[in-house]
Design a protein around this motif. Structure first.
Motif, mmCIF file in Angstrom:
data_model
loop_
_atom_site.group_PDB
_atom_site.id
_atom_site.type_symbol
_atom_site.label_atom_id
_atom_site.label_comp_id
_atom_site.label_asym_id
_atom_site.label_seq_id
_atom_site.Cartn_x
_atom_site.Cartn_y
_atom_site.Cartn_z
ATOM 1 N N ASN A 128 0.852 -1.203 0.000
ATOM 2 C CA ASN A 128 0.000 0.000 0.000
ATOM 3 C C ASN A 128 0.888 1.253 0.000
ATOM 4 O O ASN A 128 1.507 1.552 -1.002
ATOM 5 C CB ASN A 128 -1.000 -0.016 1.156
ATOM 6 C CG ASN A 128 -2.245 0.799 0.811
ATOM 7 O OD1 ASN A 128 -2.904 0.477 -0.170
ATOM 8 N ND2 ASN A 128 -2.566 1.815 1.573
ATOM 9 N N ALA A 129 0.939 1.976 1.139
ATOM 10 C CA ALA A 129 1.903 3.071 1.296
ATOM 11 C C ALA A 129 1.792 4.165 0.244
ATOM 12 O O ALA A 129 2.750 4.888 -0.017
ATOM 13 C CB ALA A 129 3.342 2.525 1.312
ATOM 14 N N CYS A 219 -5.525 -3.769 9.709
ATOM 15 C CA CYS A 219 -6.300 -2.533 9.615
ATOM 16 C C CYS A 219 -7.589 -2.715 10.412
ATOM 17 O O CYS A 219 -8.151 -3.783 10.395
ATOM 18 C CB CYS A 219 -6.689 -2.236 8.187
ATOM 19 S SG CYS A 219 -7.666 -0.725 8.019
ATOM 20 N N PHE A 247 -7.511 11.645 7.712
ATOM 21 C CA PHE A 247 -6.537 12.269 6.804
ATOM 22 C C PHE A 247 -6.997 13.615 6.240
ATOM 23 O O PHE A 247 -6.647 13.959 5.129
ATOM 24 C CB PHE A 247 -6.229 11.306 5.655
ATOM 25 C CG PHE A 247 -5.712 9.960 6.113
ATOM 26 C CD1 PHE A 247 -4.405 9.816 6.545
ATOM 27 C CD2 PHE A 247 -6.537 8.842 6.132
ATOM 28 C CE1 PHE A 247 -3.912 8.587 6.977
ATOM 29 C CE2 PHE A 247 -6.057 7.604 6.558
ATOM 30 C CZ PHE A 247 -4.745 7.476 6.990
ATOM 31 N N GLU A 276 1.287 0.264 12.918
ATOM 32 C CA GLU A 276 1.376 1.597 12.308
ATOM 33 C C GLU A 276 0.550 2.495 13.198
ATOM 34 O O GLU A 276 -0.659 2.282 13.331
ATOM 35 C CB GLU A 276 0.753 1.628 10.904
ATOM 36 C CG GLU A 276 1.599 1.028 9.812
ATOM 37 C CD GLU A 276 0.875 1.024 8.453
ATOM 38 O OE1 GLU A 276 0.041 1.911 8.187
ATOM 39 O OE2 GLU A 276 1.139 0.104 7.681
ATOM 40 N N TYR A 344 4.349 14.051 4.446
ATOM 41 C CA TYR A 344 3.460 13.380 5.395
ATOM 42 C C TYR A 344 3.198 14.196 6.661
ATOM 43 O O TYR A 344 2.604 13.717 7.616
ATOM 44 C CB TYR A 344 4.029 11.991 5.758
ATOM 45 C CG TYR A 344 2.943 10.944 5.978
ATOM 46 C CD1 TYR A 344 2.320 10.327 4.905
ATOM 47 C CD2 TYR A 344 2.529 10.601 7.256
ATOM 48 C CE1 TYR A 344 1.322 9.392 5.085
ATOM 49 C CE2 TYR A 344 1.517 9.662 7.456
ATOM 50 C CZ TYR A 344 0.920 9.061 6.367
ATOM 51 O OH TYR A 344 -0.065 8.143 6.546
ATOM 52 N N TRP A 764 -5.955 -2.322 -2.469
ATOM 53 C CA TRP A 764 -6.476 -2.312 -1.102
ATOM 54 C C TRP A 764 -7.518 -3.412 -0.894
ATOM 55 O O TRP A 764 -7.586 -4.059 0.138
ATOM 56 C CB TRP A 764 -7.062 -0.923 -0.851
ATOM 57 C CG TRP A 764 -7.860 -0.762 0.380
ATOM 58 C CD1 TRP A 764 -9.207 -0.650 0.468
ATOM 59 C CD2 TRP A 764 -7.357 -0.700 1.712
ATOM 60 N NE1 TRP A 764 -9.577 -0.513 1.767
ATOM 61 C CE2 TRP A 764 -8.472 -0.541 2.548
ATOM 62 C CE3 TRP A 764 -6.076 -0.750 2.259
ATOM 63 C CZ2 TRP A 764 -8.340 -0.443 3.927
ATOM 64 C CZ3 TRP A 764 -5.941 -0.661 3.625
ATOM 65 C CH2 TRP A 764 -7.071 -0.509 4.446
#
Ligand code: IPT
Length: 941
Positions: A128-129, A219, A247, A276, A344, A764
């Protein structure tokens, strides 16, 4: 007999795949063990709290700067890093892998080991990332079989990747003298899961000699299933990803839209792992990363959420995403969520600068890595609070009794200043403790702690760190400027107390020394006698505390204040030598078992203070002037070229689940055009009845395509973007109809189409419907005529040195115009405006930055208009300025790609949708420090 042989073979195979692997005999004996229990990881039986920051080597194309960033990560108090590995970055084509130069992960892992950073490796295969294809190479779209499943096609492909990577990782494990401490399989594998695939990934790792614990990052809380905590495919240490702020960087007042952010315990057999934890954000709404850093994930978010999580969850393994974000250089980025910068809003900026968030990481990181009882705690009863507006949550170490009390607002969103008295039963007695909390903040208060040779009964200041230096315990405690603080220490008899600075009241009774003060500046208290080694208490504000740097040496830790960074320290004889950066002239103070100070290679005259430290002064960096960019040369790219060597679009079928709008299949990837721009030429003989050409293209978000007939510009359209929902996919995602001028019957005609591929969709949903969506033209037909059209296309050719993602298929890219040694033929003085299409610009400049200084350089664009510019510096594609979209105007040029001492070439490929004026382009210094790291220039060929 035959049955028996088969059974024996199966047993051998099972042993090889499933058992924790014994190192092959050729390998050196394991040098350390890695084990774990429900509390923590252990190295050689010793517990560690793994405080890790995420770093993406592939987002920083300069191995010298990897060291700079890793040193900065370590200096913030991190003792680990989490590293994704990008498959796409290493593999331009099936069977072709490259681990050299900027892809030399062996070197990266050596560096981490040398710096004493534990590594959690995260090799995917899916990562992903916000990377193109989520880290999958574009060629995987042509491989039959669902990605992220145990389908044989995909399995063969990922085994190839891991077959190259796993052996490198294996030799860097803690168990073989390296620093890799855990291995993360897959990434947030929650949709369309295939347990056999999860198991196969682990068996593949074990067979390659991976013997450290295997982890997974679930997740986004434990309600997502499976968690991989049990059953087929279960990992040893299942972890959870938490992004409590979501976000939306433009929103100034967000507070836990995605929940409390307390990492769940998924199993009783392993530590709680915050795999994470949000430490920044993607900039979904193009608000700019400073908004992500300040609004959404700034120090008050860190104070509240990180401390709350630490005490409420008892986690002892952390991966903060991101410690340093870096750059989506080349075509690395995924098109939907990111632009060139992957800053970021992290603690360390893209230009490698330290922010207020870094200071907060330092306060917390020094604490969690200095106070050992945190590695083993159980939930405990928190002290009662007299004011219901404030609440406590507590944990205690079952062996030492040390307590960790979280003080927070009961309403976590409260912004008020509240005071309370805690009724606190500590291991050293029961106390009434006055506390306060101002706004969005939380404190971790410690009681019953053997702080070096001291006994801390309790304190309302937070502990940053403590160290035995020159026979004394030096402790740094802190609190908000203007808030009251009390610290109680125990002694056998009355000690002598000297307040060296600040205003601190002390009282002694019944074996207890109590210090009361207001946090303001930096107070200093020297305590001696009392049956304990002497102690120096440094009681500071948040800001004063964060000025301290701690570095470990073979003669014990040293503390430093006054420099803008301490990378490392060494004590030999009576001299302490620092590798430190300085942004401006001023005082430097060092607590070390030494009498002389050297910074870099410069001796610094010092005097000894009453605090037992050395004080001297340091000078700042010399100022820097960067050259102006002048003497631009330019050259337009042809629109119609000889295409006889280009592949003909002739396929009738495709691996893509997206149905072609017209046939033959025109998808760029089906003909090997994987990244960046693709030129198409459609040749036909006019019937005279053609009125228009109707096209359809998929580019990913923000992509466009442009159309010409016989070299005459017809216009542009937006390419289709990712279909975010499940099928049915949009049947005509990026339509455009372009009116044709009248053509005489029988005349040859060429339609040229330039399609900008902004990157590949992520996977995803693990279902191929997103990831395997095509790029390029998906449909083309003449309107009014059935004349047959032969389509040919030209895509990228990988640059061997710079990697598969550096280039697309512009003519100038294929012809090497982007390279610094490109021939000067064909270039001339630029016109005042650019015409639609691709115009290249180039200039050269010399740099000679002051030696021994770190001056990150950026390229700034001040223009506006309907154009984009691909930025090449010495041949490296460092980003895309999207004049019409924003928000990014400054592009970081990493040293190493940029020659700090010598000649450089900047080349821009300007893709204009309409006639445009470029506007100024200039070099800017993004910071200036003495210090830095030695820079190795990357080759240009
Ligand atoms: C999480 C991913 O694991 C990571 O790769 C990155 O994409 C990050 O998000 C966002 O920057 S997934 C998220 C939905 C929690």
């Amino acid at each position: 007999m035959r049955r028996m042989m088969l059974a024996a073979a199966a047993a051998v195979l099972t042993a090889a795949l499933a058992a924790p692997v014994v190192a092959p005999p050729a390998m050196a004996a394991p040098t350390h063990t890695v084990t774990y229990d429900k509390y923590s990881l252990k190295v050689d039986g010793e517990r560690i709290l793994l405080w890790g920051g995420e770093f993406h080597y592939f987002r920083l194309p300069s191995p010298s700067l990897w060291r700079d960033v890793l040193e900065k990560i370590r200096a913030a108090g991190f003792n680990g890093v989490s590293l994704y590995f990008s498959w796409a970055y290493h593999s331009p084509a099936p069977g072709v892998y490259d681990f050299t130069g900027v892809r030399d992960v062996d070197r990266l892992l050596d560096m981490a080991k040398e710096l004493g950073l534990y590594v959690v490796v995260r090799p995917g295969p899916y990562i992903n990332a916000e990377t193109s294809g989520g880290g999958f190479p574009a060629w995987l779209k042509q491989v039959p079989g669902r990605a992220r499943s145990s389908d044989p096609g995909y399995t063969a492909a990922y085994r190839e990747w891991l077959g190259h990577l796993n052996p490198i990782i294996a030799r860097h494990q803690v168990t073989r003298g390296g620093s890799v401490i855990a291995y993360n399989v897959e990434n947030e594998y929650a949709a369309n899961t295939d347990a056999q695939y999860m198991q196969d990934l682990q068996d593949t790792a074990r067979a390659a000699g991976i013997d450290v614990p295997i982890t997974h990052n679930q997740c986004c809380d434990a309600s997502w299933t499976p968690t991989w905590a049990s059953g087929l495919g279960a990992v040893q240490i299942p972890g959870v990803d938490d992004y409590p702020q979501s976000f939306e960087c433009q929103a100034p007042d967000t507070w836990g839209t995605w929940g409390e952010g307390v990492t769940e315990r998924l199993t009783d057999s392993a530590p709680v792992y915050a795999a994470e934890y949000q430490a920044g954000s993607i900039d979904l709404n193009r608000a700019g990363y400073d908004a992500c850093r300040e609004n959404l994930t700034g120090p008050s978010f860190m104070k509240y959420f990180y401390k709350n999580n630490l005490v409420a969850s008892g986690a002892t393994m952390f991966g903060f995403y991101m410690a340093y974000g870096g750059t989506n250089w080349g075509w690395l980025g995924q098109p939907n969520d990111v632009y060139t910068s992957y800053d970021y809003g992290a603690a360390i900026t893209e230009a490698r600068q330290l922010t207020d968030k870094y200071a907060e990481f330092k306060r917390q990181g020094y604490f969690v890595t200095s106070v050992a009882p945190l590695t083993k705690t159980d939930p405990a009863a928190g002290p009662a609070s007299s004011n219901p507006a404030l609440t406590t949550v507590a944990r205690a170490n079952p062996d030492t009794g040390t307590q960790f009390v979280l003080l927070r607002h009961t309403d976590r969103a409260a912004t008020t200043l509240d005071e309370s008295t805690l009724d606190w039963s500590t291991p050293d007695g029961r106390y009434s403790v006055p506390v306060s909390l101002d706004g969005r903040d939380a404190h971790v208060l410690v009681a019953g702690y053997d702080m070096g040779g001291q006994r801390l009964a309790w304190s309302t200041s937070e502990i940053m760190t403590h160290a035995r230096i020159g026979g004394r315990d030096v402790a740094v405690l802190y609190g908000r400027d203007g808030s009251a603080g009390s610290t109680v220490l125990r002694y056998r008899s009355k000690p002598s107390v000297r307040v060296l600075a600040g205003s601190v009241r002390s009282s002694y009774s019944d074996g207890e020394l109590r210090l009361d003060y207001t946090h303001h500046g930096l107070a200093r208290v020297l305590v001696s006698g009392g049956g304990r080694p002497p102690a120096l208490l440094l009681l500071g504000t948040d800001e004063e505390a964060a000025n301290f740097w701690r570095a470990d040496t073979s003669s014990g830790p040293v503390l430093v204040r006054g420099t803008s960074l301490v990378r490392s320290a060494r004590v030999s004889g009576s001299t302490v030598t620092l590798r430190a950066d300085v942004a401006s002239a001023g005082e430097v103070e060092v607590f070390a078992p030494a009498r002389r100070l050297v910074i870099g290679s410069t001796p610094v005259p010092v005097r000894t203070t009453a605090s037992g430290s050395l004080v001297g002064s340091v000078s700042g960096p010399a100022s820097v002037r960067l050259p102006r960019l002048t003497d631009w040369q330019s050259r337009a790219e042809p629109v119609v070229t000889d295409d006889r060597s280009w592949p003909v679009a002739s396929h009738a079928t495709s691996e893509s689940p997206f149905p072609p709008v017209t046939r033959p299949v025109l998808y760029a990837g089906d003909y090997g055009a994987d990244y960046g721009h693709v030129w198409y030429q459609g040749s036909f003989t006019a019937t005279g009845a053609e009125t228009a050409v109707s096209l359809n293209a998929i580019t990913g978000k923000n992509g466009v395509y442009q159309v010409w007939l016989n070299g005459r510009y017809l216009g542009w359209a937006n390419g289709g973007t990712q279909a975010d929902s499940e099928p049915p996919v949009n049947p005509r995602p990026g339509p455009g109809t372009f009116t044709l001028p009248a053509l005489a019957p029988g005349t040859p005609a060429v339609i040229s189409v330039l399609v900008g591929n902004m990157g590949h969709n992520d996977d995803w949903t693990a279902d191929d419907n997103r990831f395997k969506q095509p790029r390029g033209l998906v449909g083309a037909e003449l309107v009014g005529s059935s004349a047959p059209v032969t389509w040919r296309l030209q895509g990228n050719r990988p640059d061997r040195l710079r990697g598969p993602l550096n280039n697309g298929g512009l003519h100038g890219e294929r012809a090497g115009w982007y390279l610094p040694d490109a021939s000067a033929k064909g270039w001339g003085r630029p016109a005042a405006t650019v015409q639609p299409g691709v115009t290249w610009y180039r200039t050269e400049f010399d740099l000679d930055l002051p030696r021994g200084q770190d001056v990150p350089v950026g390229l700034r664009f001040d223009g506006a208009g309907e154009y984009r510019a691909l930025i090449f510096v010495n041949g490296w594609q460092l980003g895309q300025f999207t004049a019409n979209l924003g928000p990014q105007r400054e592009f970081v040029l990493p040293a190493g790609v940029l020659r700090e001492h010598g000649g450089n070439t900047v080349t821009l490929a300007v893709v204009a949708l309409d006639e445009a004026t470029l506007g100024p382009v200039s070099l800017v210094a993004l910071a200036n420090h003495t210090g830095g790291v030695p820079i190795e220039n990357l080759p240009t060929r």
